[in-house]
Design an enzyme around this catalytic site. Structure first.
Site, mmCIF file in Angstrom:
data_model
loop_
_atom_site.group_PDB
_atom_site.id
_atom_site.type_symbol
_atom_site.label_atom_id
_atom_site.label_comp_id
_atom_site.label_asym_id
_atom_site.label_seq_id
_atom_site.Cartn_x
_atom_site.Cartn_y
_atom_site.Cartn_z
ATOM 1 N N SER A 65 0.797 -1.231 0.000
ATOM 2 C CA SER A 65 0.000 0.000 0.000
ATOM 3 C C SER A 65 0.828 1.279 0.000
ATOM 4 O O SER A 65 0.301 2.351 -0.285
ATOM 5 C CB SER A 65 -0.972 0.018 1.183
ATOM 6 O OG SER A 65 -0.297 0.262 2.396
ATOM 7 N N LYS A 102 0.727 4.369 6.897
ATOM 8 C CA LYS A 102 0.096 5.218 5.881
ATOM 9 C C LYS A 102 0.564 6.660 6.074
ATOM 10 O O LYS A 102 1.076 7.035 7.126
ATOM 11 C CB LYS A 102 -1.439 5.206 6.008
ATOM 12 C CG LYS A 102 -2.097 3.846 5.859
ATOM 13 C CD LYS A 102 -2.150 3.397 4.429
ATOM 14 C CE LYS A 102 -2.890 2.090 4.256
ATOM 15 N NZ LYS A 102 -2.137 0.906 4.610
#
Length: 144
Positions: A65, A102
């Site tokens: 990701s 993230k």
């Protein structure tokens, strides 16, 4: 697509040596530099990468990701828990029972977790989430 894999955490060990040899002239990516230009000193990666040893951890990335930010599967992250989480920092977060890494997007009273891969959704953090910013990524160590 969501990631269900978690990060594997490690703590820094006390350094037992004097560090690796550091060539202080830089390594040319163009034409070779004459060998007698090299000056050797020793360098400790702990000293270079860790500002606050008591608040620093390592974790291995699992998943894809964050590939747009240069964080690939099995890269080793250096995470400092003493740093202030601010907009645009890359953070390790605890979200609904799992750790994830993230980019933070903070605006007014809202927080989003932004992946760096278009195949993954942006996560909007709400009051219903069990959420904690665990630490800020300061460096990434890669194998080549």
């Amino acid at each position: 697509m969501t990631e269900s894999k978690t990060l594997t955490f490690f703590t820094p060990k006390t350094s037992s040596g004097n560090g690796a040899i550091f060539v202080d002239t830089g390594i040319s990516a163009g034409f070779p530099s004459p060998a007698d230009d090299f000056r050797e000193t020793r360098i400790s990666l702990d000293d270079e990468l860790i500002q606050n040893k008591d608040a620093t951890f390592f974790a291995k990335v699992k998943g894809q990701s964050m590939i747009g930010a240069g964080l690939d599967d099995n890269d080793l992250l250096v995470i400092d828990r003493s740093l202030e989480p601010t907009n645009n920092k890359i953070a390790v977060c605890f979200l609904d029972g799992e750790f994830t890494v993230k980019r933070l997007r903070v605006e007014k009273n809202e927080v989003w977790l932004q992946p760096e891969n278009p195949n993954y959704p942006i996560i909007n953090i709400t009051e219903e989430n069990d959420f904690m910013i665990w630490g800020i990524v300061t460096s990434v160590i890669k194998k080549v």
